[in-house]
Design a protein around this motif. Structure first.
Motif, PDB file in Angstrom:
ATOM      1  N   VAL A 284       1.292  -1.379   0.031  1.00 43.08           N
ATOM      2  CA  VAL A 284      -0.174   0.023  -0.056  1.00 43.08           C
ATOM      3  C   VAL A 284       0.986   1.229  -0.184  1.00 43.08           C
ATOM      4  O   VAL A 284       2.017   1.365   0.720  1.00 43.08           O
ATOM      5  CB  VAL A 284      -1.194  -0.288   1.307  1.00 43.08           C
TER       6      VAL A 284
ATOM      7  N   SER B  15       0.595   5.320   0.641  1.00 41.20           N
ATOM      8  CA  SER B  15      -0.087   6.414   0.599  1.00 41.20           C
ATOM      9  C   SER B  15       0.643   8.077  -0.256  1.00 41.20           C
ATOM     10  O   SER B  15       1.736   8.241  -0.189  1.00 41.20           O
ATOM     11  CB  SER B  15      -0.616   6.826   2.232  1.00 41.20           C
ATOM     12  N   ARG B  16      -0.526   8.961  -0.058  1.00 42.43           N
ATOM     13  CA  ARG B  16       0.268  10.051   0.024  1.00 42.43           C
ATOM     14  C   ARG B  16       1.709  10.498   0.370  1.00 42.43           C
ATOM     15  O   ARG B  16       2.436  11.448  -0.051  1.00 42.43           O
ATOM     16  CB  ARG B  16      -0.679  11.525   0.286  1.00 42.43           C
ATOM     17  N   LYS B  17       1.641  10.573   1.785  1.00 40.87           N
ATOM     18  CA  LYS B  17       2.271  10.848   2.255  1.00 40.87           C
ATOM     19  C   LYS B  17       3.983  10.111   2.416  1.00 40.87           C
ATOM     20  O   LYS B  17       5.238  10.437   2.118  1.00 40.87           O
ATOM     21  CB  LYS B  17       2.362  10.911   4.271  1.00 40.87           C
ATOM     22  N   ASP B  18       3.741   8.870   2.247  1.00 42.67           N
ATOM     23  CA  ASP B  18       4.830   7.820   1.896  1.00 42.67           C
ATOM     24  C   ASP B  18       5.288   8.086   0.411  1.00 42.67           C
ATOM     25  O   ASP B  18       7.114   8.557   0.334  1.00 42.67           O
ATOM     26  CB  ASP B  18       4.041   6.260   0.989  1.00 42.67           C
TER      27      ASP B  18
ATOM     28  N   THR C 104       4.272   0.480   2.572  1.00 42.53           N
ATOM     29  CA  THR C 104       4.281  -1.000   3.568  1.00 42.53           C
ATOM     30  C   THR C 104       3.809  -2.225   3.193  1.00 42.53           C
ATOM     31  O   THR C 104       2.480  -2.344   2.190  1.00 42.53           O
ATOM     32  CB  THR C 104       2.979   0.094   4.194  1.00 42.53           C
TER      33      THR C 104
ATOM     34  N   HIS D  37       2.113  -6.393   6.878  1.00 39.43           N
ATOM     35  CA  HIS D  37       1.245  -5.890   7.755  1.00 39.43           C
ATOM     36  C   HIS D  37       0.488  -4.343   7.274  1.00 39.43           C
ATOM     37  O   HIS D  37      -0.712  -3.216   7.403  1.00 39.43           O
ATOM     38  CB  HIS D  37       2.719  -4.067   7.639  1.00 39.43           C
ATOM     39  N   ILE D  38       0.103  -5.096   6.240  1.00 37.86           N
ATOM     40  CA  ILE D  38      -1.416  -4.534   5.481  1.00 37.86           C
ATOM     41  C   ILE D  38      -2.846  -4.986   5.940  1.00 37.86           C
ATOM     42  O   ILE D  38      -3.062  -6.141   6.110  1.00 37.86           O
ATOM     43  CB  ILE D  38      -1.943  -4.339   4.205  1.00 37.86           C
ATOM     44  N   VAL D  39      -3.645  -3.986   6.180  1.00 38.71           N
ATOM     45  CA  VAL D  39      -4.566  -3.935   7.541  1.00 38.71           C
ATOM     46  C   VAL D  39      -6.024  -3.943   5.526  1.00 38.71           C
ATOM     47  O   VAL D  39      -6.035  -3.432   5.425  1.00 38.71           O
ATOM     48  CB  VAL D  39      -5.262  -2.954   7.901  1.00 38.71           C
TER      49      VAL D  39
ATOM     50  N   GLU E  28      -5.684   4.244  12.097  1.00 33.46           N
ATOM     51  CA  GLU E  28      -5.059   5.865  11.730  1.00 33.46           C
ATOM     52  C   GLU E  28      -4.964   5.362  10.440  1.00 33.46           C
ATOM     53  O   GLU E  28      -3.558   5.917   9.417  1.00 33.46           O
ATOM     54  CB  GLU E  28      -3.952   5.797  12.562  1.00 33.46           C
ATOM     55  N   VAL E  29      -5.495   4.991   8.728  1.00 29.75           N
ATOM     56  CA  VAL E  29      -5.162   4.500   8.253  1.00 29.75           C
ATOM     57  C   VAL E  29      -5.967   5.543   7.493  1.00 29.75           C
ATOM     58  O   VAL E  29      -7.473   5.824   7.178  1.00 29.75           O
ATOM     59  CB  VAL E  29      -4.659   3.239   7.026  1.00 29.75           C
ATOM     60  N   ASP E  30      -6.090   5.876   6.228  1.00 29.41           N
ATOM     61  CA  ASP E  30      -7.073   5.899   5.277  1.00 29.41           C
ATOM     62  C   ASP E  30      -7.969   5.352   4.237  1.00 29.41           C
ATOM     63  O   ASP E  30      -9.099   5.417   4.020  1.00 29.41           O
ATOM     64  CB  ASP E  30      -7.006   7.786   4.557  1.00 29.41           C
ATOM     65  N   ALA E  31      -7.134   4.420   3.723  1.00 28.82           N
ATOM     66  CA  ALA E  31      -8.096   3.521   2.608  1.00 28.82           C
ATOM     67  C   ALA E  31      -7.825   2.021   3.552  1.00 28.82           C
ATOM     68  O   ALA E  31      -6.029   1.760   3.873  1.00 28.82           O
ATOM     69  CB  ALA E  31      -7.396   3.527   1.584  1.00 28.82           C
ATOM     70  N   LEU E  32      -8.524   0.843   2.726  1.00 29.43           N
ATOM     71  CA  LEU E  32      -8.577  -0.726   3.145  1.00 29.43           C
ATOM     72  C   LEU E  32      -8.435  -0.741   1.612  1.00 29.43           C
ATOM     73  O   LEU E  32     -10.009  -0.251   1.091  1.00 29.43           O
ATOM     74  CB  LEU E  32      -9.589  -0.559   4.394  1.00 29.43           C
ATOM     75  N   PRO E  33      -7.646  -1.584   1.404  1.00 21.79           N
ATOM     76  CA  PRO E  33      -8.107  -2.510   0.663  1.00 21.79           C
ATOM     77  C   PRO E  33      -9.677  -3.435   0.799  1.00 21.79           C
ATOM     78  O   PRO E  33      -9.153  -4.685   1.766  1.00 21.79           O
ATOM     79  CB  PRO E  33      -6.944  -3.156   0.099  1.00 21.79           C
TER      80      PRO E  33
END
Ligand code: ADP
Length: 211
Positions: A120, A122-125, A146, A150-152, A171-176
């Protein structure tokens, strides 16, 4: 769900006197049965009143809040998920930034050839990678993502409530949204959708609008 003054009076009458016929409720309110029908239909559909033929209306014991809570708990991820936006494991950080802009999403899922979920981003990554003095066109996205385990994740059969809780707790924005396929030992985790904080916010707005 917000009840009108008349609907609240109907609920009170049915609570006190139920089971009670629509004719008697109408009498109590000085209305015709026809004038009462839309309100009774709404209250029955919302699950606040129940109607039994030849017996009449009675109170289900559920407040409008309980009815909304039950509705939320009944929603499944399959009812709300949107399409996933994925990049290949071979993609560079630069490719991933372009995909994020073009697809207008905040999270990308990284998949291997054959579709297995590997990571995964994210924008910040991506921002973090862009702040370094590295050549983004040469840097593989796999370096910054990530990765498993460790992927939720969430499945289509899970409740939207469970998804919202995972978003908050982790504390994440998206889930697969994933589906595990294939024989034991060689399982593949396919990405079939995504659930994001936007999905949940949209649901909240729709509930507020009584949809
Ligand atoms: P941002 O980093 O842009 O604020 P997130 O809060 O979603 O976005 O991501 C925070 C960190 O968690 C990032 O390093 C990201 O790779 C990771 N992450 C994002 N989504 C998931 C997920 N579903 N499972 C595990 N880690 C994730």
């Amino acid at each position: 769900m917000k009840l009108t003054g008349r609907q609240e009076r109907i609920v009170e009458i049915v609570k006190d006197l139920g089971p009670i016929s629509s004719g008697r409720i109408a009498q109590k309110l000085n209305l015709t049965r026809g004038a009462l029908r839309p309100d009774l239909a709404i209250l029955t559909m919302a699950g606040i009143l129940e109607a039994r033929p030849k017996v009449g209306y009675f109170y289900s014991g559920k407040s409008p809040q309980t009815v909304v809570a039950e509705h939320i708990l009944g929603l499944r991820v399959r009812d709300l998920k949107s399409v996933p936006v994925v990049v290949s494991q071979q993609a560079t950080v630069y490719d991933s930034i372009v995909t994020m802009f073009v697809e207008d999403v905040g999270t990308l899922f990284v998949v291997a050839e054959g579709g297995n979920l590997e990571g995964v981003v994210s924008r910040k990554d991506l921002l973090k990678a862009a702040m370094g003095n590295t050549n983004l066109k040469a840097m593989p996205v796999t370096v910054i993502m990530t990765r498993r385990p460790h992927i939720v994740t969430i499945t289509a059969d899970d409740t939207v409530y469970a998804a919202a809780k995972k978003l908050i707790d982790n504390e994440v924005d998206a889930l697969p949204v994933v589906r595990v396929v294939g024989p034991g030992g060689q399982e593949k985790t396919e990405v079939v959708g995504r659930i994001t904080k936007t999905t949940i916010t949209r649901l909240f707005v729709e509930l507020g609008e009584g949809k």
